[in-house]
Write a protein that holds these residues in place. Structure first.
Motif, PDB file in Angstrom:
ATOM      1  N   VAL A 120      -1.637 -14.361   9.680  1.00 31.03           N
ATOM      2  CA  VAL A 120      -0.926 -13.147   9.244  1.00 31.03           C
ATOM      3  C   VAL A 120       0.180 -13.511   8.254  1.00 31.03           C
ATOM      4  O   VAL A 120       0.431 -12.780   7.299  1.00 31.03           O
ATOM      5  N   VAL A 121       0.802 -14.662   8.451  1.00 34.20           N
ATOM      6  CA  VAL A 121       1.851 -15.084   7.514  1.00 34.20           C
ATOM      7  C   VAL A 121       1.253 -15.275   6.122  1.00 34.20           C
ATOM      8  O   VAL A 121       1.797 -14.807   5.119  1.00 34.20           O
ATOM      9  N   LYS A 122       0.059 -15.911   6.055  1.00 30.14           N
ATOM     10  CA  LYS A 122      -0.606 -16.113   4.756  1.00 30.14           C
ATOM     11  C   LYS A 122      -1.015 -14.768   4.139  1.00 30.14           C
ATOM     12  O   LYS A 122      -0.890 -14.563   2.936  1.00 30.14           O
ATOM     13  N   ARG A 123      -1.520 -13.873   4.970  1.00 28.32           N
ATOM     14  CA  ARG A 123      -1.963 -12.578   4.444  1.00 28.32           C
ATOM     15  C   ARG A 123      -0.796 -11.795   3.856  1.00 28.32           C
ATOM     16  O   ARG A 123      -0.911 -11.182   2.793  1.00 28.32           O
ATOM     17  N   ILE A 124       0.335 -11.836   4.553  1.00 24.82           N
ATOM     18  CA  ILE A 124       1.489 -11.060   4.064  1.00 24.82           C
ATOM     19  C   ILE A 124       2.054 -11.682   2.792  1.00 24.82           C
ATOM     20  O   ILE A 124       2.391 -10.977   1.839  1.00 24.82           O
ATOM     21  N   ALA A 125       2.129 -13.006   2.764  1.00 24.89           N
ATOM     22  CA  ALA A 125       2.726 -13.674   1.597  1.00 24.89           C
ATOM     23  C   ALA A 125       1.958 -13.345   0.318  1.00 24.89           C
ATOM     24  O   ALA A 125       2.549 -13.229  -0.752  1.00 24.89           O
ATOM     25  N   GLY A 126       0.624 -13.167   0.422  1.00 23.62           N
ATOM     26  CA  GLY A 126      -0.179 -12.929  -0.778  1.00 23.62           C
ATOM     27  C   GLY A 126      -0.499 -11.470  -1.038  1.00 23.62           C
ATOM     28  O   GLY A 126      -1.209 -11.137  -1.982  1.00 23.62           O
ATOM     29  N   ARG A 127       0.012 -10.591  -0.206  1.00 24.75           N
ATOM     30  CA  ARG A 127      -0.346  -9.165  -0.352  1.00 24.75           C
ATOM     31  C   ARG A 127       0.280  -8.534  -1.598  1.00 24.75           C
ATOM     32  O   ARG A 127       1.448  -8.751  -1.903  1.00 24.75           O
ATOM     33  N   ARG A 128      -0.491  -7.724  -2.297  1.00 34.02           N
ATOM     34  CA  ARG A 128       0.011  -6.936  -3.419  1.00 34.02           C
ATOM     35  C   ARG A 128      -0.523  -5.513  -3.258  1.00 34.02           C
ATOM     36  O   ARG A 128      -1.701  -5.318  -2.952  1.00 34.02           O
ATOM     37  N   ILE A 129       0.350  -4.541  -3.483  1.00 34.16           N
ATOM     38  CA  ILE A 129      -0.011  -3.137  -3.250  1.00 34.16           C
ATOM     39  C   ILE A 129       0.161  -2.336  -4.533  1.00 34.16           C
ATOM     40  O   ILE A 129       1.065  -2.612  -5.324  1.00 34.16           O
ATOM     41  N   CYS A 130      -0.690  -1.324  -4.690  1.00 32.43           N
ATOM     42  CA  CYS A 130      -0.646  -0.487  -5.897  1.00 32.43           C
ATOM     43  C   CYS A 130       0.480   0.546  -5.808  1.00 32.43           C
ATOM     44  O   CYS A 130       0.656   1.180  -4.768  1.00 32.43           O
ATOM     45  N   ARG A 131       1.226   0.707  -6.899  1.00 29.71           N
ATOM     46  CA  ARG A 131       2.314   1.700  -6.917  1.00 29.71           C
ATOM     47  C   ARG A 131       1.784   3.123  -6.809  1.00 29.71           C
ATOM     48  O   ARG A 131       2.474   4.020  -6.339  1.00 29.71           O
ATOM     49  N   ASN A 132       0.541   3.351  -7.265  1.00 29.79           N
ATOM     50  CA  ASN A 132      -0.004   4.719  -7.266  1.00 29.79           C
ATOM     51  C   ASN A 132      -0.584   5.127  -5.922  1.00 29.79           C
ATOM     52  O   ASN A 132      -0.589   6.301  -5.582  1.00 29.79           O
ATOM     53  N   ASP A 133      -1.135   4.153  -5.179  1.00 26.75           N
ATOM     54  CA  ASP A 133      -1.837   4.512  -3.941  1.00 26.75           C
ATOM     55  C   ASP A 133      -1.785   3.324  -2.980  1.00 26.75           C
ATOM     56  O   ASP A 133      -2.346   2.265  -3.263  1.00 26.75           O
ATOM     57  N   SER A 134      -1.115   3.534  -1.832  1.00 27.85           N
ATOM     58  CA  SER A 134      -0.930   2.432  -0.883  1.00 27.85           C
ATOM     59  C   SER A 134      -2.240   1.995  -0.234  1.00 27.85           C
ATOM     60  O   SER A 134      -2.291   0.956   0.436  1.00 27.85           O
ATOM     61  N   ALA A 135      -3.324   2.769  -0.424  1.00 30.59           N
ATOM     62  CA  ALA A 135      -4.621   2.343   0.120  1.00 30.59           C
ATOM     63  C   ALA A 135      -5.246   1.265  -0.773  1.00 30.59           C
ATOM     64  O   ALA A 135      -6.213   0.616  -0.379  1.00 30.59           O
ATOM     65  N   HIS A 136      -4.717   1.084  -1.976  1.00 31.59           N
ATOM     66  CA  HIS A 136      -5.221   0.043  -2.876  1.00 31.59           C
ATOM     67  C   HIS A 136      -4.448  -1.251  -2.590  1.00 31.59           C
ATOM     68  O   HIS A 136      -3.391  -1.497  -3.154  1.00 31.59           O
ATOM     69  N   VAL A 137      -4.997  -2.052  -1.670  1.00 32.61           N
ATOM     70  CA  VAL A 137      -4.313  -3.272  -1.210  1.00 32.61           C
ATOM     71  C   VAL A 137      -5.096  -4.500  -1.654  1.00 32.61           C
ATOM     72  O   VAL A 137      -6.309  -4.561  -1.465  1.00 32.61           O
ATOM     73  N   PHE A 138      -4.398  -5.488  -2.217  1.00 32.48           N
ATOM     74  CA  PHE A 138      -5.043  -6.718  -2.696  1.00 32.48           C
ATOM     75  C   PHE A 138      -4.360  -7.934  -2.082  1.00 32.48           C
ATOM     76  O   PHE A 138      -3.326  -7.824  -1.430  1.00 32.48           O
ATOM     77  N   HIS A 139      -4.983  -9.092  -2.320  1.00 31.91           N
ATOM     78  CA  HIS A 139      -4.380 -10.351  -1.899  1.00 31.91           C
ATOM     79  C   HIS A 139      -4.624 -11.355  -3.025  1.00 31.91           C
ATOM     80  O   HIS A 139      -5.744 -11.427  -3.540  1.00 31.91           O
ATOM     81  N   VAL A 140      -3.575 -12.088  -3.390  1.00 32.34           N
ATOM     82  CA  VAL A 140      -3.702 -12.963  -4.566  1.00 32.34           C
ATOM     83  C   VAL A 140      -4.834 -13.985  -4.414  1.00 32.34           C
ATOM     84  O   VAL A 140      -5.453 -14.371  -5.401  1.00 32.34           O
ATOM     85  N   ALA A 141      -5.118 -14.421  -3.186  1.00 30.92           N
ATOM     86  CA  ALA A 141      -6.179 -15.408  -2.994  1.00 30.92           C
ATOM     87  C   ALA A 141      -7.431 -14.803  -2.350  1.00 30.92           C
ATOM     88  O   ALA A 141      -8.548 -15.088  -2.753  1.00 30.92           O
ATOM     89  N   TYR A 142      -7.261 -13.958  -1.301  1.00 34.50           N
ATOM     90  CA  TYR A 142      -8.399 -13.484  -0.515  1.00 34.50           C
ATOM     91  C   TYR A 142      -9.124 -12.308  -1.155  1.00 34.50           C
ATOM     92  O   TYR A 142     -10.297 -12.068  -0.890  1.00 34.50           O
ATOM     93  N   ASN A 143      -8.390 -11.512  -1.928  1.00 34.59           N
ATOM     94  CA  ASN A 143      -8.990 -10.310  -2.516  1.00 34.59           C
ATOM     95  C   ASN A 143      -8.251 -10.021  -3.819  1.00 34.59           C
ATOM     96  O   ASN A 143      -7.548  -9.027  -3.951  1.00 34.59           O
ATOM     97  N   PRO A 144      -8.394 -10.959  -4.799  1.00 31.61           N
ATOM     98  CA  PRO A 144      -7.580 -10.835  -6.013  1.00 31.61           C
ATOM     99  C   PRO A 144      -8.072  -9.712  -6.932  1.00 31.61           C
ATOM    100  O   PRO A 144      -9.283  -9.472  -7.027  1.00 31.61           O
ATOM    101  N   PRO A 145      -7.153  -9.016  -7.596  1.00 28.77           N
ATOM    102  CA  PRO A 145      -7.568  -8.024  -8.583  1.00 28.77           C
ATOM    103  C   PRO A 145      -8.174  -8.734  -9.789  1.00 28.77           C
ATOM    104  O   PRO A 145      -7.882  -9.911 -10.015  1.00 28.77           O
ATOM    105  N   LYS A 146      -8.999  -8.019 -10.553  1.00 30.39           N
ATOM    106  CA  LYS A 146      -9.657  -8.652 -11.721  1.00 30.39           C
ATOM    107  C   LYS A 146      -8.623  -9.130 -12.733  1.00 30.39           C
ATOM    108  O   LYS A 146      -8.748 -10.195 -13.314  1.00 30.39           O
ATOM    109  N   THR A 147      -7.591  -8.306 -12.957  1.00 29.21           N
ATOM    110  CA  THR A 147      -6.494  -8.699 -13.847  1.00 29.21           C
ATOM    111  C   THR A 147      -5.230  -8.826 -13.000  1.00 29.21           C
ATOM    112  O   THR A 147      -4.919  -7.902 -12.235  1.00 29.21           O
ATOM    113  N   GLU A 148      -4.533  -9.949 -13.150  1.00 32.92           N
ATOM    114  CA  GLU A 148      -3.354 -10.192 -12.318  1.00 32.92           C
ATOM    115  C   GLU A 148      -2.339  -9.059 -12.464  1.00 32.92           C
ATOM    116  O   GLU A 148      -2.004  -8.654 -13.586  1.00 32.92           O
ATOM    117  N   GLY A 149      -1.872  -8.538 -11.331  1.00 32.03           N
ATOM    118  CA  GLY A 149      -0.815  -7.521 -11.365  1.00 32.03           C
ATOM    119  C   GLY A 149      -1.295  -6.109 -11.653  1.00 32.03           C
ATOM    120  O   GLY A 149      -0.488  -5.180 -11.718  1.00 32.03           O
TER     121      GLY A 149
END
Ligand code: AP5
Ligand code: ZN
Length: 217
Positions: A120-149
């Motif tokens: 859980v510590v790793k998941r939280i550290a890499g989590r990134r969330i969309c400003r438009n919709d909190s259901a759009h959740v990514f992870h820098v390593a486990y579920n990276p977006p196609k374009t960073e950020g």
């Protein structure tokens, strides 16, 4: 169905809730998301909640229970809902039981996501969330977006939550163990708890959850 999702911070509750709610055609109600929406809109409720959230502590029950009750009274929640992040202590669980009693309905299941603490510590550290919709959740390593950020779903900006700093995460985990875990025993006594391992791919966890919930309908 009326389902409560429980698990430590970073267990994947929000991630799973998005899929499960769609599969089961019920609204996903996240008290954390409701608080964050109030904060970004600058409401009085958001102002009250902010300092507690930033510190990793629970927002006081009177504020949280009133907000959850209000949301559950919306027309889309009449026939079922998936609660994510509520209840979070035994007092809130008792308040939820009282609300359901008033409506003459019951919970069908409490889905408990089991994840080791280092994960859980790793998941939280890499989590990134969309400003438009909190259901759009990514992870820098486990579920990276196609374009960073940048959010794949809508092109929105991805950000890291204020309460995802290492120190605050430690507090949130402690609060989970001392205040939230006791609700698992509370619901076990009602025969409602189904525990699933929440390691593996997101889709594997969703399949496990759907299978586990079959027995609860
Ligand atoms: P809240 O927003 O509820 O946060 P939380 O419980 O700490 O849970 P998180 O949102 O951190 O994690 P999650 O389990 O949803 O994981 P996610 O799917 O994002 O609460 C925040 C605060 O609000 C509280 O501290 C409190 O102050 C207040 N609050 C809220 N409700 C309250 C209440 N009832 N009473 C009082 N106060 C309340 O996943 C995490 C990451 O892992 C993501 O990056 C994701 O992409 C990744 N991931 C997910 N699944 C997998 C997988 N299978 N494999 C690899 N990576 C994965
Ligand atoms: Zn988005």
């Amino acid at each position: 169905m009326r389902i409560v999702l429980v698990g430590p911070p970073g267990a994947g509750k929000g991630t799973q809730a998005a899929y499960l709610a769609r599969n089961l055609s019920i609204p996903h109600i996240s008290t954390g998301d409701l608080f964050r929406a109030n904060i970004s809109q600058g409401t009085d409720l958001g102002k009250r909640a902010r300092s507690f959230m930033d510190a990793g502590q629970l927002v006081p029950d009177e504020v949280t229970i009133a907000m959850a009750k209000d949301r559950m009274a919306q027309p889309d929640a009449v026939n079922g809902f998936l609660l994510d992040g509520f209840p979070r202590n035994v007092g809130q669980a008792e308040a939820l039981d009282a609300m359901l009693d008033d409506e003459g309905v019951k919970l069908d299941a409490v889905l408990d996501l089991e994840v080791p603490e280092d994960e859980v510590v790793k998941r939280i550290a890499g989590r990134r969330i969309c400003r438009n919709d909190s259901a759009h959740v990514f992870h820098v390593a486990y579920n990276p977006p196609k374009t960073e950020g940048v959010c794949d779903a809508c092109g929105g900006e991805l950000y890291q939550r204020d309460d995802d700093s290492e120190e605050t995460v430690r507090t949130r985990l402690e609060v989970y163990h001392t205040q939230t875990e006791p609700i698992i025993d509370y619901y076990r006594a009602q025969g409602l708890v189904v525990t699933i391992p929440a390691l593996g791919k997101v889709t594997e966890v969703t399949d496990r959850a759907m299978e586990a919930l079959k027995g609860s309908e």
